[in-house]
Write a protein that holds these residues in place. Sequence first.
Motif, PDB file in Angstrom:
ATOM      1  N   ARG A   2       0.713  -1.084  -0.007  1.00  0.00           N
ATOM      2  CA  ARG A   2      -0.003  -0.105   0.114  1.00  0.00           C
ATOM      3  C   ARG A   2       0.870   1.334  -0.078  1.00  0.00           C
ATOM      4  O   ARG A   2       1.512   1.528   0.840  1.00  0.00           O
ATOM      5  CB  ARG A   2      -0.934   0.084   1.381  1.00  0.00           C
ATOM      6  CG  ARG A   2      -1.919   1.219   1.212  1.00  0.00           C
ATOM      7  CD  ARG A   2      -2.575   1.135   2.543  1.00  0.00           C
ATOM      8  NE  ARG A   2      -3.666   2.446   2.556  1.00  0.00           N
ATOM      9  CZ  ARG A   2      -3.950   3.121   3.749  1.00  0.00           C
ATOM     10  NH1 ARG A   2      -3.644   2.527   4.734  1.00  0.00           N
ATOM     11  NH2 ARG A   2      -4.977   3.967   3.633  1.00  0.00           N
ATOM     12  N   GLU A   3       0.922   2.198  -1.023  1.00  0.00           N
ATOM     13  CA  GLU A   3       1.683   2.980  -1.334  1.00  0.00           C
ATOM     14  C   GLU A   3       1.160   4.497  -0.593  1.00  0.00           C
ATOM     15  O   GLU A   3       0.148   4.604  -0.732  1.00  0.00           O
ATOM     16  CB  GLU A   3       1.810   3.421  -2.752  1.00  0.00           C
ATOM     17  CG  GLU A   3       2.936   4.494  -3.125  1.00  0.00           C
ATOM     18  CD  GLU A   3       2.784   4.746  -4.515  1.00  0.00           C
ATOM     19  OE1 GLU A   3       3.890   3.789  -5.287  1.00  0.00           O
ATOM     20  OE2 GLU A   3       2.429   5.631  -4.932  1.00  0.00           O
ATOM     21  N   THR A   4       1.926   5.153   0.250  1.00  0.00           N
ATOM     22  CA  THR A   4       1.746   6.213   0.534  1.00  0.00           C
ATOM     23  C   THR A   4       1.274   7.357  -0.341  1.00  0.00           C
ATOM     24  O   THR A   4       2.010   7.448  -1.375  1.00  0.00           O
ATOM     25  CB  THR A   4       2.582   6.838   1.663  1.00  0.00           C
ATOM     26  OG1 THR A   4       3.093   6.125   2.605  1.00  0.00           O
ATOM     27  CG2 THR A   4       2.272   8.294   2.301  1.00  0.00           C
ATOM     28  N   THR A 100       0.262  11.310 -10.916  1.00  0.00           N
ATOM     29  CA  THR A 100       1.629  11.359 -11.351  1.00  0.00           C
ATOM     30  C   THR A 100       2.104   9.975 -11.353  1.00  0.00           C
ATOM     31  O   THR A 100       1.899   9.327 -10.230  1.00  0.00           O
ATOM     32  CB  THR A 100       2.430  12.324 -10.283  1.00  0.00           C
ATOM     33  OG1 THR A 100       1.740  13.574 -10.617  1.00  0.00           O
ATOM     34  CG2 THR A 100       3.618  12.545 -11.201  1.00  0.00           C
ATOM     35  N   SER A 101       3.006   9.864 -12.418  1.00  0.00           N
ATOM     36  CA  SER A 101       3.734   8.437 -12.606  1.00  0.00           C
ATOM     37  C   SER A 101       4.786   8.559 -11.365  1.00  0.00           C
ATOM     38  O   SER A 101       5.300   9.379 -11.061  1.00  0.00           O
ATOM     39  CB  SER A 101       4.254   8.515 -14.150  1.00  0.00           C
ATOM     40  OG  SER A 101       5.255   7.503 -13.924  1.00  0.00           O
ATOM     41  N   ARG A 102       4.798   7.005 -11.036  1.00  0.00           N
ATOM     42  CA  ARG A 102       6.095   6.988  -9.888  1.00  0.00           C
ATOM     43  C   ARG A 102       7.319   7.406 -10.357  1.00  0.00           C
ATOM     44  O   ARG A 102       8.301   7.518  -9.844  1.00  0.00           O
ATOM     45  CB  ARG A 102       5.817   5.401  -9.590  1.00  0.00           C
ATOM     46  CG  ARG A 102       7.122   5.402  -8.467  1.00  0.00           C
ATOM     47  CD  ARG A 102       7.223   3.661  -8.250  1.00  0.00           C
ATOM     48  NE  ARG A 102       8.477   3.660  -7.351  1.00  0.00           N
ATOM     49  CZ  ARG A 102       8.192   3.258  -6.036  1.00  0.00           C
ATOM     50  NH1 ARG A 102       6.981   3.251  -5.487  1.00  0.00           N
ATOM     51  NH2 ARG A 102       9.264   3.157  -5.055  1.00  0.00           N
ATOM     52  N   ALA A 103       7.568   7.116 -11.806  1.00  0.00           N
ATOM     53  CA  ALA A 103       8.789   7.341 -12.324  1.00  0.00           C
ATOM     54  C   ALA A 103       9.175   9.024 -12.460  1.00  0.00           C
ATOM     55  O   ALA A 103      10.266   9.376 -12.448  1.00  0.00           O
ATOM     56  CB  ALA A 103       8.736   7.095 -13.988  1.00  0.00           C
ATOM     57  N   ALA A 210      10.257   1.360   4.540  1.00  0.00           N
ATOM     58  CA  ALA A 210       8.827   0.563   4.089  1.00  0.00           C
ATOM     59  C   ALA A 210       8.864  -0.197   2.846  1.00  0.00           C
ATOM     60  O   ALA A 210       7.874  -1.200   2.946  1.00  0.00           O
ATOM     61  CB  ALA A 210       7.802   2.027   3.807  1.00  0.00           C
ATOM     62  N   GLU A 211       9.532   0.103   1.838  1.00  0.00           N
ATOM     63  CA  GLU A 211       9.592  -0.649   0.835  1.00  0.00           C
ATOM     64  C   GLU A 211      10.514  -1.792   0.906  1.00  0.00           C
ATOM     65  O   GLU A 211      10.045  -2.939   0.533  1.00  0.00           O
ATOM     66  CB  GLU A 211      10.135   0.077  -0.770  1.00  0.00           C
ATOM     67  CG  GLU A 211       9.433   1.491  -0.760  1.00  0.00           C
ATOM     68  CD  GLU A 211      10.141   2.516  -1.536  1.00  0.00           C
ATOM     69  OE1 GLU A 211       9.445   3.585  -2.269  1.00  0.00           O
ATOM     70  OE2 GLU A 211      11.266   2.603  -1.520  1.00  0.00           O
ATOM     71  N   ALA A 212      11.350  -1.733   1.729  1.00  0.00           N
ATOM     72  CA  ALA A 212      12.332  -2.894   2.151  1.00  0.00           C
ATOM     73  C   ALA A 212      11.432  -3.967   2.848  1.00  0.00           C
ATOM     74  O   ALA A 212      11.769  -5.212   2.687  1.00  0.00           O
ATOM     75  CB  ALA A 212      13.534  -2.466   2.771  1.00  0.00           C
ATOM     76  N   ARG A 213      10.724  -3.330   3.707  1.00  0.00           N
ATOM     77  CA  ARG A 213       9.884  -4.301   4.724  1.00  0.00           C
ATOM     78  C   ARG A 213       9.049  -4.998   3.717  1.00  0.00           C
ATOM     79  O   ARG A 213       8.846  -6.460   3.702  1.00  0.00           O
ATOM     80  CB  ARG A 213       8.957  -3.555   5.639  1.00  0.00           C
ATOM     81  CG  ARG A 213       8.456  -4.473   6.491  1.00  0.00           C
ATOM     82  CD  ARG A 213       7.611  -3.626   7.565  1.00  0.00           C
ATOM     83  NE  ARG A 213       8.500  -2.898   8.714  1.00  0.00           N
ATOM     84  CZ  ARG A 213       8.542  -1.711   8.914  1.00  0.00           C
ATOM     85  NH1 ARG A 213       7.905  -0.645   8.067  1.00  0.00           N
ATOM     86  NH2 ARG A 213       9.240  -1.211   9.720  1.00  0.00           N
ATOM     87  N   ASP A 214       8.424  -4.372   2.704  1.00  0.00           N
ATOM     88  CA  ASP A 214       7.298  -5.171   1.812  1.00  0.00           C
ATOM     89  C   ASP A 214       8.209  -6.327   0.972  1.00  0.00           C
ATOM     90  O   ASP A 214       7.665  -7.227   0.930  1.00  0.00           O
ATOM     91  CB  ASP A 214       6.892  -4.247   1.193  1.00  0.00           C
ATOM     92  CG  ASP A 214       5.674  -4.704  -0.055  1.00  0.00           C
ATOM     93  OD1 ASP A 214       4.584  -5.212   0.594  1.00  0.00           O
ATOM     94  OD2 ASP A 214       6.066  -4.681  -1.060  1.00  0.00           O
ATOM     95  N   ASP A 220       6.233  -6.561  -3.733  1.00  0.00           N
ATOM     96  CA  ASP A 220       6.905  -5.935  -4.602  1.00  0.00           C
ATOM     97  C   ASP A 220       7.764  -4.722  -4.369  1.00  0.00           C
ATOM     98  O   ASP A 220       8.471  -4.021  -5.212  1.00  0.00           O
ATOM     99  CB  ASP A 220       6.043  -5.586  -6.009  1.00  0.00           C
ATOM    100  CG  ASP A 220       4.890  -4.740  -5.477  1.00  0.00           C
ATOM    101  OD1 ASP A 220       5.089  -3.943  -4.450  1.00  0.00           O
ATOM    102  OD2 ASP A 220       4.030  -4.688  -6.210  1.00  0.00           O
ATOM    103  N   GLY A 221       7.411  -4.228  -3.136  1.00  0.00           N
ATOM    104  CA  GLY A 221       8.051  -2.924  -2.597  1.00  0.00           C
ATOM    105  C   GLY A 221       7.841  -1.958  -3.358  1.00  0.00           C
ATOM    106  O   GLY A 221       8.187  -0.530  -2.939  1.00  0.00           O
ATOM    107  N   GLY A 222       6.638  -1.834  -4.038  1.00  0.00           N
ATOM    108  CA  GLY A 222       6.119  -0.500  -4.766  1.00  0.00           C
ATOM    109  C   GLY A 222       6.509  -0.499  -5.988  1.00  0.00           C
ATOM    110  O   GLY A 222       6.335   0.682  -6.713  1.00  0.00           O
ATOM    111  N   PHE A 223       7.282  -1.253  -6.719  1.00  0.00           N
ATOM    112  CA  PHE A 223       7.903  -1.241  -7.699  1.00  0.00           C
ATOM    113  C   PHE A 223       7.005  -2.216  -8.716  1.00  0.00           C
ATOM    114  O   PHE A 223       6.657  -3.195  -8.392  1.00  0.00           O
ATOM    115  CB  PHE A 223       9.444  -1.741  -7.891  1.00  0.00           C
ATOM    116  CG  PHE A 223      10.353  -0.827  -7.007  1.00  0.00           C
ATOM    117  CD1 PHE A 223      10.819   0.240  -7.725  1.00  0.00           C
ATOM    118  CD2 PHE A 223      10.473  -0.945  -5.744  1.00  0.00           C
ATOM    119  CE1 PHE A 223      11.471   1.161  -6.777  1.00  0.00           C
ATOM    120  CE2 PHE A 223      11.199  -0.321  -4.797  1.00  0.00           C
ATOM    121  CZ  PHE A 223      11.939   0.976  -5.574  1.00  0.00           C
ATOM    122  N   GLU A 224       7.209  -1.948 -10.247  1.00  0.00           N
ATOM    123  CA  GLU A 224       6.614  -2.939 -11.082  1.00  0.00           C
ATOM    124  C   GLU A 224       7.834  -3.764 -11.585  1.00  0.00           C
ATOM    125  O   GLU A 224       8.676  -3.030 -12.327  1.00  0.00           O
ATOM    126  CB  GLU A 224       6.039  -2.154 -12.160  1.00  0.00           C
ATOM    127  CG  GLU A 224       5.324  -2.976 -13.217  1.00  0.00           C
ATOM    128  CD  GLU A 224       4.714  -2.426 -14.296  1.00  0.00           C
ATOM    129  OE1 GLU A 224       4.226  -3.122 -15.351  1.00  0.00           O
ATOM    130  OE2 GLU A 224       4.474  -0.945 -14.284  1.00  0.00           O
TER     131      GLU A 224
END
Length: 356
Positions: A2-4, A100-103, A210-214, A220-224
């Motif tokens: 779940r992304e902030t 907005t895109s994550r990139a 937060a991403e490392a924990r996921d 996926d750490g919020g990444f595609e």
Amino acid sequence: MRETGGDQIAEAVASCVAALRPAVDRDWTEVKAGRLEWNCHETAVHVADDLVAYAANLAGRAQDAYVPFELKLDDGTDNSGLLHVVETTGALLAATVRTTSRAIRAFHPYPFRSADRVGFAAMGIAEVLLHTHDMAEGLGVPYRPSDELAESVLTLLFPHVQPGPTPWETLLWATGRGELPGRAPVTEWRWRNNLVIPAERLDLVGIRPAEARDLRLGGDGGFEWIEGGPYEGTREAAGFLLKAYEGGVLRPEFGVFALVRREDGRAVGGLGFHSAPDEEGRVEIGYDLTESARGNGYATEALRALADWALARDDVTSLFATVEPANIPSLAVVSRAGFTKVSEDGEGLAFELRGR
């Protein structure tokens, strides 16, 4: 994971308005906002100004400075109107983050001169939570945001701060607004957005706690990711990063990076440091790629970019990598990146790249 994002911004703003609305009949210009030099009116304007400035920078793709405008209230705006401005600017930031895109990264001065949509969301939430606390303290009204919001700010913007007993008390301590048993008072502080190092076809995107924990939990750490990712080495490295964060010894610029392909925004692997440099400036690195990304030169490209960034620093003199003798592709990667073999033992072949 779940992304902030926009929902959390809206939650933070709603908690601010709910806390302060009972005090709208007070003269906020006559009440100091907690430990700040500003009064409560100035502080509320500052919150709204930051929210719209973050929205503008992200929407306008600002790269070198803030978009040149300033929020100004109409003459005669009362406290209820001011809270409406906070709600509106919060809604603008939430909508911008959602669309907005994550990139995309846009200008923010500290510490690496950019932030992505998650960073801007976290900064907006931090401004709202912390300054609502300041105003509520001055006005004598109760306020306590959810621990989930406070924890998101800590794990995204304060990776250098060891978690404490509760997220809210830890965030207050980390920003000089409270005390924690066994920790010295904080008199100066900055938050830290993640570092991104550009390579030719890739961006090395710093992974936040937060991403490392996921990632460590199998997400996926919020990444595609491309097919087959993330590879197990990236998950293991994320676990090491998380352990350093929980131990209060993480230097986030010497953490782990996701290798994100610029052409499609998909992650192809991971690369990073085992720890911060030692007293002699030596630091060890490791890397992996998903199987479907191998054979394209991505690992060599990423390693060269990371090495150039690290060896340009005053606190790094040399990089090390250990490779198993049977791992022919990895041996080729370190060789192409300019490393030379310096030793061999039971753990593998050790390679070094020294700075000029």
